[in-house]
Structure formats: C-alpha cells, structure tokens
Enzyme design. Structure first.
Site, short mmCIF file in Angstrom:
data_model
loop_
_atom_site.label_atom_id
_atom_site.label_comp_id
_atom_site.label_asym_id
_atom_site.label_seq_id
_atom_site.Cartn_x
_atom_site.Cartn_y
_atom_site.Cartn_z
N GLY A 65 1.19 15.10 7.94
CA GLY A 65 1.14 15.77 9.23
C GLY A 65 0.84 17.25 9.05
CB ILE A 86 11.38 8.57 6.89
CG1 ILE A 86 10.13 8.27 6.05
CG2 ILE A 86 11.01 9.18 8.24
CD1 ILE A 86 9.20 7.23 6.66
CB SER A 150 -5.38 -4.52 13.06
OG SER A 150 -6.08 -3.50 12.37
CE1 TYR A 173 -0.73 1.69 6.47
CE2 TYR A 173 -2.38 0.10 7.15
CZ TYR A 173 -1.49 1.10 7.46
OH TYR A 173 -1.33 1.49 8.77
CG ASN A 234 -17.31 3.00 2.42
OD1 ASN A 234 -16.66 3.81 3.09
ND2 ASN A 234 -17.60 3.23 1.16
#
Length: 342
Positions: A65, A86, A150, A173, A234
């Site tokens: 961030g 976190i 997704s 991920y 890509n």
C-alpha cells in the site's frame, strides 16, 4: 468474438455519479476497519465510507500500500491510520476493538510473484487472514468481509465460472485464497462469525499501481502508451477476462456487510459478468489515447488462467449485488484518472 473492433471510448466520466451504494445505510456510529486500506481497493473503500460519513480505521504496514493513497484522509476526524502488520495478532486484536465491520483486503497479490515466493504468501495471505478472523471473533465484530479471488477456479474449463465448480489450483496465490475461504466457512460454522468471501475478477480503476514487474495489465498498458513505450502482452492476447471496475467492488463489500447471516460462511463471484479479450482492450486503449504502437507478444505466464467470466447470480440473490459499472463505463473513468494523475 472480437479481437479488433471499432468502438471508441468517450472520456469525461464522473466516477462518483450514480453509485447505488451511496444509498446504503448503517448505524451512524458504525466503525469500519479496512485492512490493506492504503492499497488500491482498500483506499477506495476508505474513501467511499468516509464520503458516506462513517468512522474508518485503516490498517496497513505499507509494504504494498502507499501513503499517498490515503494522504487526503489523514486530517479527516473520522479516519484513523494503524500502521501495523496483519501477521501480528496483538495488533489485529487492537485494530478490531469496538469495530462493527471488517473489510479485509490486506494480502499480497500477483500469481507470478507467488510462484517465486510461496512461503511469504502463506505467511501473509493465510496466517495474516487467520489472525484477522480470530481477532474479529474475539472482539465481537458483526461482519467479516474478505477478499478472495477468481484464481480459486484453477483449471476448471467451463464458462461462466460458478461457485462450487472449481478445478485444480494453478498457483500458491490461488491456494492461499482457497484456504482463506475454508477458514471463512469454519469460522461461521464453529464460532458463529459472519464471514463473506468475495471472489474478485480482475478489478481495475483509479489508484491501481501501474509500476513494477507485477503491475496489473490495464494501468500498465495506459502508463506505457502515455509514455510512448511498446507494451508486452503475455501470450497471444486472445485470453479473456471479466474486468471489474472498482465501484462494483465497493458496492459488493458494503452490501455484504448488510447481508443476512444465512449467506455467511460462503463465497461469491464479484464481477460485472462480461468478457473482454486482452488484445481488444489494448487496441481500444491505443485509440482512446491517440497512439499507434504495436505490442510485443511474450510467452504465457505460468499459473495464469486462459479465460475468465463470472456467473454473478449467487451474489445478486444472496447479497443484493447489482453492479452498475460496465467495462466500457469503467475504462472511460480509468483512462481519465490516469491521464490526470500519471
């Protein structure tokens, strides 16, 4: 199917006009915690909530961030910055104290980077999310809304993507987001914490970082074209995505905060429900920016899904999600924002 077409984008769009979530109402003394609040999605959530008059805590360690994303909020009496991590459970407990709604956006993104750094992704995206859920549980938070992806659909070939029809995961991920969803289910079933997982589909819009090796494709293309650079695509450019403008994502987060407990413990596709081909987007950006630059075509990226398109019926029915921003409208606003801010 289109790989080159002639629809131009008109500019001069006010992104704050006609956004339905502005009519949503919470108790006036409600406190929201936005983790990753200095990031792309998080800072837009903070801005929307502040504009609506609510108290906002932003928790961010500023690893990805940017302080500049929240600079305009620092003197707002309703805004508090908690510069912490976190991965620190004690910090999460303090941040959640007295909070009504947690919008958990803090994570490390990028499929290619996760392939290079799987241990870090486990530490941040899984352990960090678990810390936040546990802190929310202990502090009596009403709703815990978190960012999924997704990418959890993996190699499942069927379009549109529908919850419950997932394939083999293709990256660390994607695995982290899948684990987050399982923890979200367990925290509802075992502890009664109302959790809502939002499977974002290729979010784009203002404040999305166009720099760096892992930058998202739309801001990266815009930046390169504005600088008269030759972008690299890509693959063959014929991969398709359900690109989702940031305003739709804000709506989904806020409507999840008002969703019934019966919908908790589940995950929802958050998209517009469209399908855009990368090569089409590239040539339309060239047209909108008045550029004639042919792209370079590079190799496919490991872990990437070839086609993505969302069935958003579950989110419509259970969250009341009704996205207003089409890809065409969103890309107009994004182009104008980057023209003014790059």
């Amino acid at each position: 199917m289109s790989y080159k077409h002639n629809v131009g984008y008109k500019l001069n769009v006010d992104y704050k006009q006609n956004v339905g979530y502005k009519d949503l109402e919470f108790d006036r003394d409600s406190i929201f915690l936005v983790t990753g609040g200095a990031g792309f999605i998080g800072s837009n959530l903070c801005e929307a909530l502040l504009d609506m008059g609510y108290q906002v805590r932003c928790m961010d360690n500023l690893s990805t961030g940017k302080r500049e994303n929240i600079e305009g909020f620092l003197h707002n009496k309703n805004f508090t910055l908690i510069e912490d991590d976190i991965r620190n459970l004690e910090a999460c407990l303090v941040a959640c104290e007295g909070v009504d709604y947690v919008l958990h956006q803090a994570a490390w993104g990028s499929v290619p980077r996760s392939i290079e750094m799987p241990l870090l992704y486990e530490e941040i995206n899984i352990r960090g999310t678990l810390n936040m859920m546990e802190a929310a549980r202990q502090q009596g938070v009403k709703k815990f809304v978190y960012a999924s992806s997704s990418s959890v659909y993996g190699d499942h070939p069927v379009l549109p993507k529908k919850e419950g029809q997932e394939g083999k995961l293709l990256s660390p991920y994607a695995l982290t987001k899948c684990v987050d969803e399982e923890y979200g289910r367990l925290y509802k079933e075992l502890y009664g914490l109302d959790t809502y997982g939002l499977r974002y589909f290729n979010v784009f819009g203002r404040r999305q970082d166009p720099y760096g090796a892992y930058a998202a494709v739309i801001p990266k293309f815009i930046k390169q074209l504005l600088n008269d650079e030759q972008p690299t695509i890509n693959g063959d450019g014929k991969q398709s995505r359900d690109f989702t403008y940031i305003e739709n994502v804000i709506e989904a987060n806020l409507k999840a905060c008002l969703a019934p407990s019966e919908a908790a413990g589940q995950s929802f596709n958050i998209a517009y429900g469209g399908r855009e081909y990368l090569i089409d987007i590239y040539y339309e950006l060239c047209k909108a920016l008045g550029k004639e630059i042919e792209p370079i075509f590079g190799p496919d990226r490991p872990g990437d899904i070839k086609h993505s398109n969302a069935d958003i019926s579950k989110a419509r029915e259970m969250l009341g999600y009704a996205p207003e921003w089409s890809f065409e409208r969103g890309i107009q606003a994004a182009i104008e924002w980057y023209r003014e801010n790059l």
